[in-house]
Design an enzyme around this catalytic site. Structure first.
Site, PDB file in Angstrom:
ATOM      1  N   HIS A  51      15.453 -10.164   1.925  1.00 52.66           N
ATOM      2  CA  HIS A  51      15.417  -8.804   1.372  1.00 52.66           C
ATOM      3  C   HIS A  51      14.381  -7.984   2.152  1.00 52.66           C
ATOM      4  CE1 HIS A  51      15.055  -5.429  -1.184  1.00 52.66           C
ATOM      5  NE2 HIS A  51      13.916  -5.794  -1.738  1.00 52.66           N
ATOM      6  N   CYS A  95      16.873  -5.996  -6.636  1.00 50.10           N
ATOM      7  CA  CYS A  95      17.086  -6.137  -5.191  1.00 50.10           C
ATOM      8  C   CYS A  95      17.850  -7.417  -4.844  1.00 50.10           C
ATOM      9  CB  CYS A  95      15.738  -6.116  -4.470  1.00 50.10           C
ATOM     10  SG  CYS A  95      14.852  -4.575  -4.732  1.00 50.10           S
ATOM     11  N   ASN A 132      13.112   0.021   1.754  1.00 48.77           N
ATOM     12  CA  ASN A 132      13.711  -0.923   0.813  1.00 48.77           C
ATOM     13  C   ASN A 132      14.900  -0.252   0.126  1.00 48.77           C
ATOM     14  OD1 ASN A 132      14.343  -2.541  -1.368  1.00 48.77           O
ATOM     15  ND2 ASN A 132      12.233  -2.761  -2.110  1.00 48.77           N
TER      16      ASN A 132
HETATM   17  O1  UT7 Z   1      11.972  -5.978  -3.934  1.00 52.27           O
HETATM   18  C1  UT7 Z   1      10.757  -6.079  -4.464  1.00 52.27           C
HETATM   19  C2  UT7 Z   1      10.274  -4.696  -4.500  1.00 52.27           C
HETATM   20  N1  UT7 Z   1       8.950  -4.419  -4.192  1.00 52.27           N
HETATM   21  C3  UT7 Z   1       8.179  -5.000  -3.273  1.00 52.27           C
HETATM   22  O2  UT7 Z   1       8.533  -5.923  -2.647  1.00 52.27           O
HETATM   23  C4  UT7 Z   1       6.820  -4.446  -3.111  1.00 52.27           C
HETATM   24  C5  UT7 Z   1       5.851  -5.541  -2.768  1.00 52.27           C
HETATM   25  N2  UT7 Z   1       4.509  -5.036  -2.532  1.00 52.27           N
HETATM   26  C6  UT7 Z   1       4.187  -4.366  -1.411  1.00 52.27           C
HETATM   27  O3  UT7 Z   1       4.985  -4.150  -0.532  1.00 52.27           O
HETATM   28  C7  UT7 Z   1       2.742  -3.969  -1.252  1.00 52.27           C
HETATM   29  O4  UT7 Z   1       1.962  -4.545  -2.274  1.00 52.27           O
HETATM   30  C8  UT7 Z   1       2.555  -2.430  -1.252  1.00 52.27           C
HETATM   31  C9  UT7 Z   1       3.119  -1.837   0.027  1.00 52.27           C
HETATM   32  C10 UT7 Z   1       3.222  -1.821  -2.455  1.00 52.27           C
HETATM   33  C11 UT7 Z   1       1.055  -2.087  -1.286  1.00 52.27           C
HETATM   34  O5  UT7 Z   1       0.411  -2.684  -0.171  1.00 52.27           O
HETATM   35  P1  UT7 Z   1      -0.932  -3.512  -0.374  1.00 52.27           P
HETATM   36  O6  UT7 Z   1      -1.324  -3.995   0.931  1.00 52.27           O
HETATM   37  O7  UT7 Z   1      -0.675  -4.513  -1.460  1.00 52.27           O
HETATM   38  O8  UT7 Z   1      -1.936  -2.390  -0.819  1.00 52.27           O
HETATM   39  P2  UT7 Z   1      -2.765  -2.293  -2.150  1.00 52.27           P
HETATM   40  O9  UT7 Z   1      -1.931  -1.860  -3.282  1.00 52.27           O
HETATM   41  O10 UT7 Z   1      -3.560  -3.558  -2.314  1.00 52.27           O
HETATM   42  O11 UT7 Z   1      -3.764  -1.115  -1.793  1.00 52.27           O
HETATM   43  C12 UT7 Z   1      -4.765  -1.261  -0.767  1.00 52.27           C
HETATM   44  C13 UT7 Z   1      -5.432   0.078  -0.591  1.00 52.27           C
HETATM   45  C14 UT7 Z   1      -5.907   0.726  -1.888  1.00 52.27           C
HETATM   46  O12 UT7 Z   1      -7.100   1.428  -1.624  1.00 52.27           O
HETATM   47  P3  UT7 Z   1      -8.522   0.810  -2.027  1.00 52.27           P
HETATM   48  O13 UT7 Z   1      -8.461   0.579  -3.512  1.00 52.27           O
HETATM   49  O14 UT7 Z   1      -8.645  -0.456  -1.247  1.00 52.27           O
HETATM   50  O15 UT7 Z   1      -9.460   1.887  -1.614  1.00 52.27           O
HETATM   51  C15 UT7 Z   1      -4.812   1.702  -2.213  1.00 52.27           C
HETATM   52  O16 UT7 Z   1      -5.264   2.792  -2.989  1.00 52.27           O
HETATM   53  O17 UT7 Z   1      -4.518   1.008  -0.001  1.00 52.27           O
HETATM   54  C16 UT7 Z   1      -4.411   2.167  -0.828  1.00 52.27           C
HETATM   55  N3  UT7 Z   1      -3.039   2.635  -0.762  1.00 52.27           N
HETATM   56  C17 UT7 Z   1      -2.647   3.552   0.132  1.00 52.27           C
HETATM   57  N4  UT7 Z   1      -3.269   4.201   1.110  1.00 52.27           N
HETATM   58  C18 UT7 Z   1      -2.556   5.068   1.854  1.00 52.27           C
HETATM   59  C19 UT7 Z   1      -1.985   2.277  -1.529  1.00 52.27           C
HETATM   60  N5  UT7 Z   1      -0.881   2.929  -1.148  1.00 52.27           N
HETATM   61  C20 UT7 Z   1      -1.262   3.728  -0.117  1.00 52.27           C
HETATM   62  C21 UT7 Z   1      -0.563   4.642   0.696  1.00 52.27           C
HETATM   63  N6  UT7 Z   1      -1.242   5.279   1.664  1.00 52.27           N
HETATM   64  N7  UT7 Z   1       0.753   4.882   0.558  1.00 52.27           N
END
Ligand code: UT7
Length: 350
Positions: free
Chosen positions: A275, A136, A305
């Protein structure tokens, strides 16, 4: 999460350029262009096949929709559209180009480079063309290389493109990552004497973080096989939380260093365009810098993204929305797979 597009548009503000001497430009950008495919995949549509909801995605990312390339559309097709717009904006004919740098992680084919497909589409035969892989941060890497090439005098007019078709390598069985990605392309024509002076450029990498964002298979380590396909080895894997933290730390550090290098404070930037991966990442960067207003641009609600395209697309969209004005200082900062990061400061000419 507020609807980021409904935020009010900041008007022209006094630039530090009127108060402090700025460094001499390394080179400049004479024209910008971008392209987003027509089809939009909304959160509601995604939620029909993925265990997610519009509410969760908006709350956790600030994304409501993402553009998706048509089945017959590849990275070079989008790069071509963005490049034509940038060339027209700069008033430059493709025959005037003497270098093409295309940043992508989703080439049309592994061999040859996507830049070569673009070169032939543009009809500028013999112009050296190559791809740059820096995730990215790729556009910033390509711009950095273009700036050096122009400053050294080895090249005069360089086409810089960031283009990615991430939806082709998205694992729609992984709800954490599949909600993030969209397709698009952005381009800039770099030469001396254009509209946006590039005052500062810096790039960096940290290979220790290589496994944080990667496509496991399809290269020399794990060649394509029935097993690699079955195990989703050709799709993008992200350690979301770790990447989130690293992105905030690194982009904040980049902006601080860039400001110090040109003799201003981070709050002196009229716009900071990071970004566009996640609105919460950008808000956290703003908080770290003590800038919590619209100067820190969030513009991924409609795009998601778009990887290497993210910054030139956001810059182009900022211009269309009337956010760019003569005299402004604009900082751009990219971060992604590698890990890799890139930061530039632009000064908009009067
Ligand atoms: O250019 C660099 C490229 N990438 C990035 O910049 C990505 C950077 N990271 C992020 O944007 C975030 O970490 C994500 C959007 C990928 C994830 O968000 P988060 O707030 O870090 O969520 P998490 O992975 O900590 O998950 C929290 C909860 C989990 O449930 P439990 O275990 O708390 O019950 C996940 O299973 O949210 C759940 N979850 C979802 N729920 C509904 C994860 N993805 C989803 C979803 N819909 N799409």
């Amino acid at each position: 999460m507020p609807d980021t597009l409904s935020r009010t548009v900041p008007g022209p503000s006094p630039s530090p350029s009127t108060e402090r001497p700025l460094p001499t430009a390394i080179c400049s950008i004479a024209g910008l262009g971008h392209y987003l495919p027509e089809r939009v995949l909304t959160n509601d549509e995604l939620a029909l096949t993925v265990d997610t909801s519009d509410e969760w995605i908006m709350e956790r990312t600030g994304i409501r929709g993402r553009h998706c390339a048509a089945p017959e559309e590849a990275t070079s097709d989008m790069a071509h559209r963005a490049s034509l717009e940038a060339l027209a904006d700069a008033g430059v004919h493709p025959a005037e180009l003497d270098l093409i740098l295309l940043a992508t992680s989703t080439p049309d084919t592994p061999v040859p480079s996507t830049a070569c497909y673009l070169q032939t589409r543009l009809g500028c035969k013999r112009v050296p063309a190559m791809d740059i892989a820096a995730g990215c941060a790729g556009y910033g890497f390509a711009l950095h290389m273009a700036a050096g090439a122009v400053k050294s005098g080895m090249h005069n007019t360089v086409l810089v493109v960031g283009a990615d078709t991430l939806t082709r390598i998205t694992n729609y069985a992984d709800r954490q990552s599949c909600i993030l990605f969209g397709d698009g392309a952005g381009a800039a024509v770099v030469r001396p004497g254009g509209r946006f002076d590039v005052l500062y450029s810096n790039i960096g990498s940290d290979g220790d973080g290589a496994s944080m964002i990667r496509v496991r298979a399809g290269g020399s380590r794990t060649p394509a096989s029935a097993e690699s396909v079955a195990s989703a080895g050709h799709t993008l894997e992200i350690h979301g939380r770790e990447v989130f933290k690293a992105a905030v730390l690194q982009m904040t550090d980049c902006i601080r260093k860039a400001a110090a290098a040109v003799g201003v404070r981070p709050e002196d930037f009229d716009l900071i365009i990071p970004h566009q991966a996640n609105a919460r990442i950008i808000e956290a960067v703003g908080r770290q810098l003590d800038i919590t207003d619209k100067r820190v641009v969030i513009d991924m609600i409609e795009t998601g993204n778009t990887a290497a395209a993210s910054i030139p697309v956001a810059l182009g969209r900022a211009r269309r929305r009337g956010l760019l004005h003569p005299g402004q200082l604009v900082a751009t900062v990219g971060f992604g797979a590698g890990l890799a990061w890139a930061c530039q400061i632009l000064h908009i000419r009067n």
